[in-house]
Enzyme design. Structure first.
Site, PDB file in Angstrom:
ATOM      1  N   THR A 243       0.778  -1.195   0.032  1.00  0.00           N
ATOM      2  CA  THR A 243       0.069  -0.079  -0.042  1.00  0.00           C
ATOM      3  C   THR A 243       0.936   1.263  -0.095  1.00  0.00           C
ATOM      4  O   THR A 243       0.356   2.425  -0.631  1.00  0.00           O
ATOM      5  CB  THR A 243      -1.104  -0.026   1.237  1.00  0.00           C
ATOM      6  OG1 THR A 243      -1.824  -1.114   1.157  1.00  0.00           O
ATOM      7  CG2 THR A 243      -1.830   1.184   1.192  1.00  0.00           C
TER       8      THR A 243
ATOM      9  N   TYR B  56       7.294 -11.469   4.487  1.00  0.00           N
ATOM     10  CA  TYR B  56       6.020 -11.011   3.749  1.00  0.00           C
ATOM     11  C   TYR B  56       5.549 -11.959   2.381  1.00  0.00           C
ATOM     12  O   TYR B  56       6.207 -11.785   1.529  1.00  0.00           O
ATOM     13  CB  TYR B  56       6.650  -9.752   3.060  1.00  0.00           C
ATOM     14  CG  TYR B  56       5.509  -8.687   2.552  1.00  0.00           C
ATOM     15  CD1 TYR B  56       4.182  -9.217   2.713  1.00  0.00           C
ATOM     16  CD2 TYR B  56       5.821  -7.569   2.015  1.00  0.00           C
ATOM     17  CE1 TYR B  56       3.132  -8.547   2.385  1.00  0.00           C
ATOM     18  CE2 TYR B  56       4.837  -6.643   1.485  1.00  0.00           C
ATOM     19  CZ  TYR B  56       3.473  -7.198   1.437  1.00  0.00           C
ATOM     20  OH  TYR B  56       2.601  -6.358   0.994  1.00  0.00           O
TER      21      TYR B  56
ATOM     22  N   LYS C 102       3.910 -12.471   7.917  1.00  0.00           N
ATOM     23  CA  LYS C 102       2.755 -11.503   7.471  1.00  0.00           C
ATOM     24  C   LYS C 102       1.837 -12.419   6.377  1.00  0.00           C
ATOM     25  O   LYS C 102       2.556 -12.623   5.070  1.00  0.00           O
ATOM     26  CB  LYS C 102       2.962 -10.372   6.986  1.00  0.00           C
ATOM     27  CG  LYS C 102       1.736  -9.568   6.371  1.00  0.00           C
ATOM     28  CD  LYS C 102       2.343  -8.179   6.181  1.00  0.00           C
ATOM     29  CE  LYS C 102       1.260  -7.347   5.587  1.00  0.00           C
ATOM     30  NZ  LYS C 102       0.948  -7.599   3.935  1.00  0.00           N
TER      31      LYS C 102
END
Length: 297
Positions: free
Chosen positions: A47, A135, A163
């Site tokens: 993001t 990630y 994550k």
């Protein structure tokens, strides 16, 4: 390291058309997150458009965030890059600037195999000495971490969390159990994909890595507080309230929606980095109607 719990809020990184970070706008966004007392901030995530920013601009964004937080809120910083040596330098920059941990994705052009990803993490962890979060974001990297690889990487010194994209409610408990079995005790297992994250938290996930919280932190904190209070009914009620927002994320992508919402709410005037285009006017109107009806600000 125990900070990888609760809401980790991921804001956009406002920048000019030529990729220069708008530090004033970034401070405004960070101020909203600090006021809401999010558990941590995820800077330069997907993001936050990290692949579109130079090393210098990424470092500048980190310096602004470290100054804004004053060390009071843990700062997780994206350090992904195509080349391992570049990821090392980005992680070293983040550590030197005062970041709490790095968020490392296996960014690639040529598809990577498990051994290559393991060596990538080993090199960045060893050379940077920055705590790392794995990630797993197959939607952008086109690489999916299996539980065995997560487990293998989790035993590297300095790797402290994962994550993981939260699957649908029916699969989340099994997915979480597989990860828990693979990683050491105390290793943080957290989840992204906002629309599925509440069920992942209720199943026992440690953290919610949230796009929505980067712009609307208050309601996301309310959801996590309900989970902490073991009030599943309230957590699901609040999540159901946000269903129209999740539908926008599905239709237009969360990145495009939060850029449009930040502009519509007069928080900042940033646009996504090209070649990503801002939402067309009919879609912007849909976003405006949704955030107005939900009472989000």
């Amino acid at each position: 390291m125990t900070f990888m719990t609760g809401v980790s809020a991921f804001p956009i990184t406002p920048a000019s058309a030529d990729g220069k970070v708008d530090t004033a706008a970034l401070r405004t966004l960070l101020g909203r997150l600090l006021a809401a007392k999010v558990d941590s901030i995820g800077l330069l995530g997907s993001t936050g458009s990290y692949p579109y920013l130079t090393r210098e601009e990424r470092r500048r964004a980190i310096e602004v965030a470290v100054d804004a937080t004053g060390g009071t809120t843990p700062l997780l910083v994206g350090v992904g890059a195509l080349r391992t040596d570049d990821a090392v330098r980005l992680a070293q920059d983040a550590k030197a600037a005062g970041a709490t941990a790095g968020l490392l994705a296996p960014v690639s052009y040529t598809p990577l195999n498990d051994d290559e990803v393991f060596e990538h993490f080993a090199a960045v962890a060893r050379a940077s000495q920055l705590p790392l979060c794995i990630y797993d974001n197959p939607g952008t990297t086109h690489f999916t971490f299996g539980p065995a690889l997560v487990g293998r990487i989790s035993h590297l010194a300095g790797v402290v969390a994962v994550k993981s994209p939260a699957p649908d409610a029916g699969a989340v408990a099994t997915h979480l159990a597989e990860l828990r079995c693979a990683v050491p005790a105390g290793f943080s297992v957290g989840f992204s994909v906002d629309l599925n994250a509440v069920e992942a938290l209720l199943a026992g996930g440690d953290a919610w890595y949230s796009v929505a919280a980067g712009l609307f932190p208050q309601i996301c904190m309310q959801i996590v507080q309900a989970v902490r209070d073991k009030d599943a009914t309230e957590a699901r009620r609040l999540n159901a309230r946000l269903q129209p927002l999740w539908e926008l994320f599905r239709e237009f992508s969360s990145l495009r929606v939060v850029y449009a919402a930040a502009d519509l709410l007069d928080i900042c005037r940033a646009v996504p980095p090209r070649p990503i285009l801002p939402l067309a006017e009919p879609a912007r109107k849909k976003v405006a109607t949704t955030i107005r009806n939900l009472g989000l600000s």
